[in-house]
Design an enzyme around this catalytic site. Structure first.
Site, PDB file in Angstrom:
ATOM      1  N   CYS A  33       0.821  -1.217   0.000  1.00 50.50           N
ATOM      2  CA  CYS A  33       0.000   0.000   0.000  1.00 50.50           C
ATOM      3  C   CYS A  33       0.854   1.266   0.000  1.00 50.50           C
ATOM      4  O   CYS A  33       0.672   2.146  -0.849  1.00 50.50           O
ATOM      5  CB  CYS A  33      -0.977  -0.017   1.168  1.00 50.50           C
ATOM      6  SG  CYS A  33      -0.232  -0.321   2.785  1.00 50.50           S
ATOM      7  N   PHE A  34       1.783   1.376   0.950  1.00 50.46           N
ATOM      8  CA  PHE A  34       2.692   2.524   0.942  1.00 50.46           C
ATOM      9  C   PHE A  34       3.467   2.573  -0.375  1.00 50.46           C
ATOM     10  O   PHE A  34       3.656   3.642  -0.971  1.00 50.46           O
ATOM     11  CB  PHE A  34       3.690   2.446   2.102  1.00 50.46           C
ATOM     12  CG  PHE A  34       3.234   3.077   3.381  1.00 50.46           C
ATOM     13  CD1 PHE A  34       2.723   4.367   3.405  1.00 50.46           C
ATOM     14  CD2 PHE A  34       3.348   2.398   4.583  1.00 50.46           C
ATOM     15  CE1 PHE A  34       2.323   4.966   4.594  1.00 50.46           C
ATOM     16  CE2 PHE A  34       2.955   2.984   5.780  1.00 50.46           C
ATOM     17  CZ  PHE A  34       2.439   4.261   5.785  1.00 50.46           C
TER      18      PHE A  34
END
Length: 327
Positions: A137-138
């Site tokens: 996600c990051f």
């Protein structure tokens, strides 16, 4: 047209819950089974309570090895163990949402070649792939902020990143940093400069700009909200803001879900969508890039569906035309 038969391994977590929700509403997919050893026999909507009225399926501990697509929603390190113990049809396409196969050193496993599933980077290889390693996600938010610069070979200096994620990024298991009384009205950083997503971020930058030798400094933060990632990064940039905007608009001109905004952006624009929205700002010799995504959708399950669509030559936005929870 016959629908794809879909299996999910590891069905109780946040990303699996979102994946189930999306697949139940996907016009070209049929949810064949959701495997969970801890919940076998329970109704899916007893765990994912937002799905009551949407499905009467039970979790199962039986596996159909002939499904068209298999999603792995297991904890990091567990996908490798699962695939060592279980075999599937050669026609089954696998999309893994863990970090087990994202790095080049790990992409070949048991005669399976995993393609890194960032569509804005690898659309053609994804279309031809049988196995996908879904990005973190990051990593998704940060890479989408960096791709146009690396593609133009203009990253020449250190990159400084500050990014905040919602509580769902930590998963469903309780810890002292996800408990409401700790998280509410609170803010903290963790894994400063050492977050595991740095590996795939550096790998992607070097794929596009092999000459990049500077540092990518990443400060991840815990926010006191449920979902979303708000990332800001800056680096030295010799061009004008107009030149930077041209780079970004040109790079993403055909992107289905990544957009460049001329106005300041905020997190509510992307929560409950598969979008990434970027904003550019120039201050003296520094370019500031802001990137926002929903960590459970573009950062996980939505991107996994996007990859499934590409692998099967569906419209890339199929099943993902979602409205943001703006108010």
């Amino acid at each position: 047209m016959k629908k794809l038969e879909i299996g999910i391994i590891g069905g109780a977590g946040y990303t699996a819950g979102e994946l189930i929700r999306l697949l139940l509403n996907h016009p070209k997919a049929n949810l064949n089974f959701v495997f969970s050893t801890s919940n076998a026999g329970n109704k899916i909507h007893n765990i994912h309570k937002d799905l009551i009225g949407s499905t009467d399926l039970d979790f199962t501990n039986d596996i159909n090895s002939d499904v068209d697509v298999l999603f792995l929603c297991l904890g990091h390190g567990n996908s490798t163990a699962f695939l060592e113990k279980n075999t599937f049809s050669n026609a089954t396409k696998i999309i893994d949402l863990s970090n087990d196969f994202r790095l080049v050193a790990d992409k070949n496993f048991n005669e399976k070649d995993f393609i890194y599933g960032l569509p804005e980077l690898n659309k053609t290889p994804i279309k031809n792939a049988n196995h996908i390693a879904n990005p973190g996600c990051f990593a998704t938010a940060i890479q989408l902020a960096l791709l146009p610069l690396a593609n133009a070979k203009v990253l020449q200096n250190d990159v400084h990143i500050n990014a905040v994620t919602g509580a769902t990024g930590a998963g469903t298991s309780l810890s002292k940093t996800t408990h409401f009384t700790w998280r509410d009205n609170n803010f903290s950083h963790y894994k400063a400069f050492t977050h595991q997503h740095l590996g795939e971020i550096n790998q992607t930058v070097n794929q596009l700009q092999s000459s990049f030798k500077s540092d990518i400094n990443f400060m991840p933060n815990r926010g006191n909200f449920s979902r979303g990632i708000f990332a800001t990064l800056y680096t030295k940039f010799d061009g004008t803001i107009e030149e930077a905007k041209i780079l970004y608009h040109n790079y993403y001109k055909d992107a289905a879900f990544t957009f460049v905004s001329d106005e300041d952006i905020h997190l509510k624009q992307v929560v409950n969508t598969n979008k990434c929205i970027l904003h550019l700002h120039k201050h003296e010799d520094k370019l500031l890039v802001t990137s926002i995504i929903d960590n459970l959708l573009k950062g996980a399950s939505g991107q996994a569906i996007q990859n499934m669509n590409l692998m099967h030559e569906f419209e890339e936005t199929e099943g993902l035309k979602l409205k943001a929870n703006y108010f």
